[in-house]
Write a protein that holds these residues in place. Structure first.
Motif, PDB file in Angstrom:
ATOM      1  N   PHE A  88      35.772  36.813  30.754  1.00 21.63           N
ATOM      2  CA  PHE A  88      37.092  37.293  30.989  1.00 21.63           C
ATOM      3  C   PHE A  88      37.481  36.795  32.184  1.00 21.63           C
ATOM      4  CE2 PHE A  88      35.272  40.002  27.657  1.00 21.63           C
ATOM      5  CZ  PHE A  88      36.357  40.144  26.785  1.00 21.63           C
ATOM      6  N   LEU A  89      38.750  36.243  32.073  1.00 20.40           N
ATOM      7  CA  LEU A  89      39.225  35.642  33.455  1.00 20.40           C
ATOM      8  C   LEU A  89      40.538  36.405  33.868  1.00 20.40           C
ATOM      9  CD1 LEU A  89      38.766  31.897  32.856  1.00 20.40           C
ATOM     10  CD2 LEU A  89      37.083  33.548  34.213  1.00 20.40           C
ATOM     11  N   PHE A  90      40.513  36.785  35.289  1.00 23.19           N
ATOM     12  CA  PHE A  90      41.483  37.683  35.702  1.00 23.19           C
ATOM     13  C   PHE A  90      41.661  37.697  37.288  1.00 23.19           C
ATOM     14  CE2 PHE A  90      37.618  40.061  35.724  1.00 23.19           C
ATOM     15  CZ  PHE A  90      37.774  40.802  36.624  1.00 23.19           C
ATOM     16  N   ILE A  95      43.361  42.095  46.136  1.00 25.84           N
ATOM     17  CA  ILE A  95      42.180  41.723  46.823  1.00 25.84           C
ATOM     18  C   ILE A  95      42.188  40.218  47.033  1.00 25.84           C
ATOM     19  CG2 ILE A  95      39.657  41.353  46.362  1.00 25.84           C
ATOM     20  CD1 ILE A  95      39.574  44.060  44.897  1.00 25.84           C
ATOM     21  N   SER A  96      43.039  39.545  45.884  1.00 29.34           N
ATOM     22  CA  SER A  96      43.074  37.935  46.168  1.00 29.34           C
ATOM     23  C   SER A  96      43.642  37.713  47.361  1.00 29.34           C
ATOM     24  CB  SER A  96      44.043  37.326  45.043  1.00 29.34           C
ATOM     25  OG  SER A  96      43.023  37.378  43.886  1.00 29.34           O
ATOM     26  N   ARG A  97      45.047  38.551  47.695  1.00 28.83           N
ATOM     27  CA  ARG A  97      45.827  38.514  48.995  1.00 28.83           C
ATOM     28  C   ARG A  97      44.908  38.495  50.160  1.00 28.83           C
ATOM     29  NH1 ARG A  97      50.223  36.993  50.764  1.00 28.83           N
ATOM     30  NH2 ARG A  97      51.354  36.776  49.045  1.00 28.83           N
ATOM     31  N   GLU A  98      43.984  39.504  50.122  1.00 31.17           N
ATOM     32  CA  GLU A  98      43.344  39.938  51.256  1.00 31.17           C
ATOM     33  C   GLU A  98      42.189  39.037  51.640  1.00 31.17           C
ATOM     34  OE1 GLU A  98      41.241  43.673  50.781  1.00 31.17           O
ATOM     35  OE2 GLU A  98      43.129  44.602  50.070  1.00 31.17           O
ATOM     36  N   VAL A  99      41.679  38.429  50.568  1.00 29.92           N
ATOM     37  CA  VAL A  99      40.338  37.326  50.774  1.00 29.92           C
ATOM     38  C   VAL A  99      41.387  36.017  51.011  1.00 29.92           C
ATOM     39  CG1 VAL A  99      38.661  38.589  49.389  1.00 29.92           C
ATOM     40  CG2 VAL A  99      40.064  36.731  48.351  1.00 29.92           C
ATOM     41  N   ILE A 107      40.863  30.608  47.691  1.00 28.51           N
ATOM     42  CA  ILE A 107      41.485  30.466  46.360  1.00 28.51           C
ATOM     43  C   ILE A 107      40.481  29.744  45.279  1.00 28.51           C
ATOM     44  CG2 ILE A 107      42.358  27.945  46.890  1.00 28.51           C
ATOM     45  CD1 ILE A 107      44.793  28.743  45.500  1.00 28.51           C
ATOM     46  N   SER A 108      39.413  28.701  45.837  1.00 25.69           N
ATOM     47  CA  SER A 108      38.518  27.936  44.851  1.00 25.69           C
ATOM     48  C   SER A 108      37.422  29.180  43.898  1.00 25.69           C
ATOM     49  CB  SER A 108      37.374  27.338  45.788  1.00 25.69           C
ATOM     50  OG  SER A 108      36.519  28.169  46.645  1.00 25.69           O
ATOM     51  N   PHE A 109      37.587  30.387  44.500  1.00 31.73           N
ATOM     52  CA  PHE A 109      36.934  31.386  43.605  1.00 31.73           C
ATOM     53  C   PHE A 109      37.737  32.038  42.590  1.00 31.73           C
ATOM     54  CE2 PHE A 109      34.615  31.472  47.731  1.00 31.73           C
ATOM     55  CZ  PHE A 109      33.480  30.895  47.278  1.00 31.73           C
ATOM     56  N   CYS A 110      38.985  31.739  42.515  1.00 30.65           N
ATOM     57  CA  CYS A 110      40.198  32.464  41.694  1.00 30.65           C
ATOM     58  C   CYS A 110      40.372  31.598  40.645  1.00 30.65           C
ATOM     59  CB  CYS A 110      41.367  33.046  42.438  1.00 30.65           C
ATOM     60  SG  CYS A 110      42.221  33.975  41.770  1.00 30.65           S
ATOM     61  N   PRO A 111      40.428  32.215  39.294  1.00 30.96           N
ATOM     62  CA  PRO A 111      40.216  33.389  38.730  1.00 30.96           C
ATOM     63  C   PRO A 111      38.686  34.083  38.901  1.00 30.96           C
ATOM     64  CG  PRO A 111      40.684  32.352  37.052  1.00 30.96           C
ATOM     65  CD  PRO A 111      40.602  31.374  38.036  1.00 30.96           C
ATOM     66  N   TYR A 112      38.744  35.234  38.743  1.00 30.10           N
ATOM     67  CA  TYR A 112      37.215  36.219  38.627  1.00 30.10           C
ATOM     68  C   TYR A 112      37.146  36.137  37.348  1.00 30.10           C
ATOM     69  CZ  TYR A 112      39.603  36.715  43.239  1.00 30.10           C
ATOM     70  OH  TYR A 112      40.311  36.620  44.540  1.00 30.10           O
ATOM     71  N   GLY A 113      35.819  36.264  37.196  1.00 32.87           N
ATOM     72  CA  GLY A 113      35.238  36.420  35.835  1.00 32.87           C
ATOM     73  C   GLY A 113      34.224  37.598  35.582  1.00 32.87           C
ATOM     74  N   ASP A 134      34.145  37.862  53.388  1.00 33.21           N
ATOM     75  CA  ASP A 134      35.378  38.669  52.709  1.00 33.21           C
ATOM     76  C   ASP A 134      35.277  38.607  51.095  1.00 33.21           C
ATOM     77  OD1 ASP A 134      37.098  39.189  55.063  1.00 33.21           O
ATOM     78  OD2 ASP A 134      37.173  36.968  55.411  1.00 33.21           O
ATOM     79  N   MET A 135      34.743  37.573  50.628  1.00 31.31           N
ATOM     80  CA  MET A 135      34.454  37.527  49.035  1.00 31.31           C
ATOM     81  C   MET A 135      33.631  38.696  48.726  1.00 31.31           C
ATOM     82  SD  MET A 135      36.633  35.384  47.819  1.00 31.31           S
ATOM     83  CE  MET A 135      36.090  35.350  46.295  1.00 31.31           C
ATOM     84  N   GLN A 136      32.902  39.320  49.445  1.00 32.10           N
ATOM     85  CA  GLN A 136      32.202  40.620  48.914  1.00 32.10           C
ATOM     86  C   GLN A 136      33.125  41.581  48.494  1.00 32.10           C
ATOM     87  OE1 GLN A 136      28.608  41.083  48.604  1.00 32.10           O
ATOM     88  NE2 GLN A 136      28.940  38.838  48.728  1.00 32.10           N
ATOM     89  N   LYS A 137      34.473  41.645  48.932  1.00 28.91           N
ATOM     90  CA  LYS A 137      35.333  42.602  48.289  1.00 28.91           C
ATOM     91  C   LYS A 137      35.554  42.476  46.911  1.00 28.91           C
ATOM     92  CE  LYS A 137      38.086  42.826  52.586  1.00 28.91           C
ATOM     93  NZ  LYS A 137      39.268  42.620  53.290  1.00 28.91           N
ATOM     94  N   VAL A 138      35.721  40.858  46.326  1.00 31.23           N
ATOM     95  CA  VAL A 138      35.721  40.778  45.021  1.00 31.23           C
ATOM     96  C   VAL A 138      34.448  40.912  44.225  1.00 31.23           C
ATOM     97  CG1 VAL A 138      36.213  38.511  43.538  1.00 31.23           C
ATOM     98  CG2 VAL A 138      37.426  38.632  45.621  1.00 31.23           C
ATOM     99  N   GLN A 139      33.268  40.636  44.905  1.00 34.55           N
ATOM    100  CA  GLN A 139      31.981  40.962  44.305  1.00 34.55           C
ATOM    101  C   GLN A 139      31.841  42.407  43.987  1.00 34.55           C
ATOM    102  OE1 GLN A 139      28.754  38.710  45.120  1.00 34.55           O
ATOM    103  NE2 GLN A 139      27.428  40.502  44.947  1.00 34.55           N
ATOM    104  N   ALA A 140      32.304  43.435  44.964  1.00 32.40           N
ATOM    105  CA  ALA A 140      32.480  44.671  44.724  1.00 32.40           C
ATOM    106  C   ALA A 140      33.225  45.189  43.351  1.00 32.40           C
ATOM    107  CB  ALA A 140      32.538  45.367  46.020  1.00 32.40           C
TER     108      ALA A 140
END
Length: 152
Positions: A88-90, A95-99, A107-113, A134-140
């Motif tokens: 599932f990609l989203f 959070i994307s803006r923050e990171v 941007i290379s990590f987006c979208p998240y899955g 900063d990408m730990q926000k996404v991981q959380a």
């Protein structure tokens, strides 16, 4: 107010390992997964519900397991990797803006899955690990969604 916040954060931190223990967390160099008690369809529904429940929009569902099965003979293989596997990609605008404000190359990590796999009857929900910083926000966020899905 401060003691309440401390108590709330302490309770949240203590609850997280308990959930991971109940749902057999596995960690590799590049991914974290949790065992799902139920079948693949229930797991994909739980993941979809958890993502949408966070106010996020699923951009795409990749049916990776079906693709691997469909193309195995074309690439000279007879190995069945998964009984089923979807990703599932989203994205999260917040959070994307923050990171990405912190580092535009995030941007290379987006979208998240979040992925769901079924291999020999073992259903797992997981996600890719992200670098420190900063990408730990996404991981959380991904961990929160995965744990919510396996808890339902």
């Amino acid at each position: 107010m401060k003691p309440f916040l401390t108590l709330t954060l302490t309770a949240a931190l203590l609850a997280t390992p308990a959930l991971a223990d109940n749902h057999a967390m596995q960690e590799t160099d590049h991914a974290i997964t949790y065992a799902f008690e139920g079948d693949f369809d229930d797991a994909t529904f739980a993941v979809e519900t958890a993502i949408v429940g966070k106010g996020l929009v699923i951009d795409y569902v990749s049916h990776t397991g079906a693709m691997l099965e469909r193309t195995k003979a074309d690439v000279g293989s007879d190995v069945k990797i998964y009984d089923a596997a979807d990703i599932f990609l989203f994205c999260s605008a917040q959070i994307s803006r923050e990171v990405m404000e912190a580092d535009p190359m995030n941007i290379s990590f987006c979208p998240y899955g979040i992925f769901v796999t079924d291999k020999d009857g073992e259903v797992r929900v997981g996600y890719s690990k992200y670098p420190e910083g900063d990408m730990q926000k996404v991981q959380a966020l991904l961990d929160e969604i995965a744990q919510e899905a396996v808890a339902n």
